[in-house]
Design a protein around this motif. Structure first.
Motif, PDB file in Angstrom:
ATOM      1  N   ARG A  63       0.849  -1.180   0.000  1.00  0.00           N
ATOM      2  CA  ARG A  63       0.000   0.000   0.000  1.00  0.00           C
ATOM      3  C   ARG A  63       0.881   1.225   0.000  1.00  0.00           C
ATOM      4  N   LEU A  64       0.331   2.317  -0.509  1.00  0.00           N
ATOM      5  CA  LEU A  64       1.074   3.568  -0.532  1.00  0.00           C
ATOM      6  C   LEU A  64       1.274   4.073   0.894  1.00  0.00           C
ATOM      7  N   ARG A 277      -4.708   5.650 -11.127  1.00  0.00           N
ATOM      8  CA  ARG A 277      -5.856   5.810 -10.239  1.00  0.00           C
ATOM      9  C   ARG A 277      -5.793   4.774  -9.114  1.00  0.00           C
ATOM     10  N   TYR A 280      -2.295   5.439  -6.910  1.00  0.00           N
ATOM     11  CA  TYR A 280      -2.198   6.658  -6.101  1.00  0.00           C
ATOM     12  C   TYR A 280      -3.498   7.026  -5.408  1.00  0.00           C
ATOM     13  N   HIS A 281      -4.583   7.189  -6.198  1.00  0.00           N
ATOM     14  CA  HIS A 281      -5.833   7.631  -5.576  1.00  0.00           C
ATOM     15  C   HIS A 281      -6.366   6.579  -4.615  1.00  0.00           C
ATOM     16  N   GLN A 282      -6.235   5.297  -5.012  1.00  0.00           N
ATOM     17  CA  GLN A 282      -6.743   4.238  -4.149  1.00  0.00           C
ATOM     18  C   GLN A 282      -5.628   3.628  -3.299  1.00  0.00           C
ATOM     19  N   GLN A 283      -4.437   4.188  -3.430  1.00  0.00           N
ATOM     20  CA  GLN A 283      -3.303   3.794  -2.578  1.00  0.00           C
ATOM     21  C   GLN A 283      -2.911   2.321  -2.680  1.00  0.00           C
TER      22      GLN A 283
END
Lengths: 320, 426
Positions: A63-64, A277, A280-283
């Motif tokens: 995960r980010l 997406r 980054y956005h959803q990590q």
């Protein structure tokens, strides 16, 4: 920089010429390594390491942002992509659709423009500049401008309206699932065609004038000249143009990010956009990496197939 | 001679490469000089906001000699990425600002330490300007924003539309009738919901409507599932209305982002934020109405929680960072932020001194809306995923996707993410 000569003190100490050459070589090799070092360091830091990381992360649930430890999940990410992620499958199709249209149209259009601005007419340079302006304009700026033009009351619809005397109203191009991708294709070709025009042009200008002269003496008209002189001579340029457009087309991202964010209803989602997406956005950086790896393999395979199809069939006479 | 020049070039090249690799380290090391406290803001390109920060920092640095604040500014668009990258490299600054709903994600990831400011200070702030995650305060902000429906009094009067109040807001039926009337009387698209915007705006603007209808982004009681909240009958009813509003051309997602179409009188009603109120006031003057949002059934709701400040977990000078934050929450600074940014100050006393938000200020209505209707976005580490999923679902519905199945897919995606993270510790 010329070859490095040993300094005077050094020369006195060295007896045989062979030794001198060896010292010279060693010095040159050292200098060579030293010169290449900055580039190698930067490439390693910003290209090689990320590529390896991306490959490794593809097989994890990384995960980010997460305090949880990373675990290896094998092929889970890939299975998920192809079985449980309809947006990914749609993105794959959209990406192919985009490439299949853009590659031939942009290449053909670029060649047509190159032939036009290669004429000995007044103002040819001005035309070259005009066609090239979109290329040097930032793609983000271009996307924002076209977004305004595509609006229901934008330039495109006003133009259609006045041309057809109000018989046809146009549509909200970017909001309509059946026209959104086409709209993006048009702007992408408009933006990038100037660059490939320039590549074609450089190819055209390497063709010796004598060939045309000889063709004309043999009575060849413009079409025959193009078919039997220009076209065969452009072979290396053609390969280059084809492969660069294909790779660029498969990597479609900025226009989507700025104009539609993958919408309407996934109609313009592409592989790279979906990977960004997800990552980054959803990590879900592990899943995003897996999607990038799929993208990498696809580009690699397509590029190799193109190389194979456009290879020199008989290299003894081939012009590489 | 030549060899010397070559080695000079090589040395220069090498040192440049090393410097490139090392500059990030050198300039962002929290443990620089003793007493130095690094601070990151998201405010690059916002001169009004930066001027106030500069003032606070200068005043604080001059007020004592133990600590020195060193400020760095980032553009908002890439700010969160910079934080994430810095956290991965263990190079976070001491002081960092963050968008309210992102805070739980960062606290859970171990980026932040509890704020540790005195209770008296925290209790004096608007509740939505304090960031709490699992009963611990991690962040606090100088202001909050609020949303409202902008309208022109003359236009509503001319069309015989009742002007709603905070005690008696528009019901959905009333609102529908009003929009229909406006559309019939000269407004091609009477309503601007800001649908041209992207990113966090979608959750900030439209999830309060969903809550007003009885749905939500997630079941807030447990924070373990979105099923039933995001795709229940109330949510389906709201999103069906949302889709229909676009279909009937009451509203569209044509730009520009901002409030220009209202200022040009191209739309009659504009759902937008306090930050656009100053320009609207200048353009419309006394005719401007700041109306409460529509009551979709469960009372009007607006989003709460704007940018706030926190202290990173690895900060070696946490006491200094706290001293700075305590110093910065003086009313004069809060008022300066409020009047330069046009945002609601987080203390009542700062609001009283503000040009716009005092009881007689032109934008006082926003403080009323914020106190009455503000609802924070769910304080869960899963919020970034929830928000991004919600945005996609809402946009797809706007563009005509089937409402129920789109919401089901979104709820399922959120639940899958929560499960994969062991319920984010809930």
């Amino acid at each position: 920089m010329t070859a490095i000569s040993p300094s005077k003190t050094r020369v006195a100490a060295i007896s045989s010429p062979r030794q001198r050459i060896r010292v010279d070589l060693r010095a040159e090799r050292r200098a060579g390594w030293a010169m290449v070092a900055p580039a190698v360091l930067l490439l390693a830091a910003f290209l090689i390491v990320p590529v390896i990381l991306g490959f490794v992360l593809s097989f994890t649930n990384a995960r980010l942002v997460s305090p949880e430890p990373i675990a290896f999940t094998g092929l889970d990410n890939f299975v998920r992509a192809f079985t449980a992620d309809p947006t990914f499958v749609r993105s794959l199709l959209n990406t192919f659709c985009f490439a299949v249209v853009v590659v031939p149209v942009q290449a053909g259009f670029g060649l047509a423009l190159a032939l036009l601005v290669n004429q000995k007419i007044r103002g040819a340079v001005a035309f070259r500049v005009i066609f090239f302006i979109p290329v040097v304009t930032s793609i983000v700026v271009v996307s924002i401008l076209w977004k305004f033009m595509y609006q229901p009351d934008g330039l495109v619809n006003s133009f259609i309206n006045s041309i057809t005397l109000g018989a046809w109203q146009g549509t909200a191009w970017l909001n309509n699932p059946s026209t959104a991708l086409a709209a993006i294709i048009v702007l992408s070709i408009w933006q990038a065609v100037g660059f490939h025009m320039l590549i074609w042009l450089s190819g055209l200008q390497t063709i010796p004038g004598e060939l045309y002269e000889a063709a004309r003496i043999d009575g060849a008209g413009p079409w025959r000249q193009f078919r039997d002189v220009t076209w065969p001579c452009l072979r290396p340029t053609r390969v280059f143009v084809l492969i660069t457009i294909t790779i660029a087309a498969l990597g479609l991202f900025v226009q989507i990010d700025v104009m539609t964010q993958g919408g309407p209803v996934d109609a313009t989602s592409t592989l790279v956009y979906h990977a960004v997406r997800m990552g980054y956005h959803q990590q879900q950086i592990g899943y995003g990496s897996a999607l990038s790896l799929v993208f990498f393999v696809l580009v690699l395979v397509i590029a190799l197939v193109q190389r194979f199809l456009t290879r020199d069939k008989d290299s003894s006479h081939g012009r590489a | 001679m030549k060899r010397k020049s070559l080695s000079v070039i090589v040395a220069a090249g090498l040192s440049a490469a090393l410097a490139l690799g090392g500059c990030a380290r050198a300039s962002q090391d929290s443990a620089g000089a003793p007493g130095e406290i690094t601070m990151w803001t998201h405010s690059a390109g916002n001169p009004g906001e930066l001027a106030v920060y500069k003032q606070i920092i200068a005043d604080f640095n001059a007020s004592q000699h133990q600590y020195k604040i060193v400020q760095q500014n980032f553009p908002q668009g890439s700010y969160n990425d910079a934080i994430t990258a810095a956290a991965a490299a263990h190079k976070l600054p001491c002081l960092l600002d963050m968008d309210g709903p992102v805070m739980p994600n960062w606290a859970w990831a171990g980026y932040l330490q509890p704020l540790g400011l005195p209770d008296s200070l925290i209790n004096s702030l608007l509740p939505t300007t304090v960031g709490r995650y699992r009963n611990t305060v991690y962040s606090a902000g100088y202001w909050d924003a609020a949303l409202s429906i902008f309208a022109r009094k003359s236009v509503l009067d001319k069309n015989n539309i009742r002007i709603p109040t905070v005690d008696k807001p528009w019901t959905l039926d009333e609102f529908d009738a009003a929009v229909t009337t406006l559309k019939a009387n000269g407004y091609a698209t009477p309503l601007d919901l800001g649908a041209a915007d992207t990113g966090e705006w979608w959750s900030y603007a439209y999830s309060p409507m969903l809550q007003s209808a009885g749905g939500d982004l997630i079941n807030r009681g447990t924070m373990k599932s979105a099923d039933g909240a995001l795709n229940g009958p109330d949510a389906v009813r709201f999103f069906t209305w949302f889709q229909q509003a676009f279909k009937d051309k009451w509203v569209d997602n044509a730009g520009p982002v901002g409030n220009q179409r209202f200022i040009d009188n191209k739309v009659a009603l504009s759902y937008t934020g306090v930050w656009n109120a100053k320009d609207a006031l200048a353009a419309v003057g006394g005719d401007l109405l700041i109306l409460p949002p529509v009551d979709f059934g469960k009372g009007p709701k607006i989003g709460g929680g704007s940018w706030q400040w926190g202290i990173s977990a690895g900060c070696p000078n946490a006491d200094g960072a706290r001293a700075y934050l305590k110093f910065s929450f003086q009313d004069k600074y809060l008022t300066a932020f409020a009047d330069s940014q046009v945002v609601i100050p987080s203390t009542a006393s700062a609001a009283a001194a503000s040009k716009y938000f005092s009881d007689t200020g032109a934008l006082h209505q926003f403080t009323v809306l914020s106190r009455k209707f503000a609802l924070a976005r769910p304080a869960t580490p899963g919020y970034p995923v929830i928000s991004s999923t919600f945005e996609k679902a809402a946009k797809d519905i706007m563009n005509g996707a089937a409402v129920k199945s789109t919401l089901d897919t979104a709820a399922q995606a959120i639940d899958t993410d929560i499960k994969s993270q062991n319920n984010y510790g809930f």
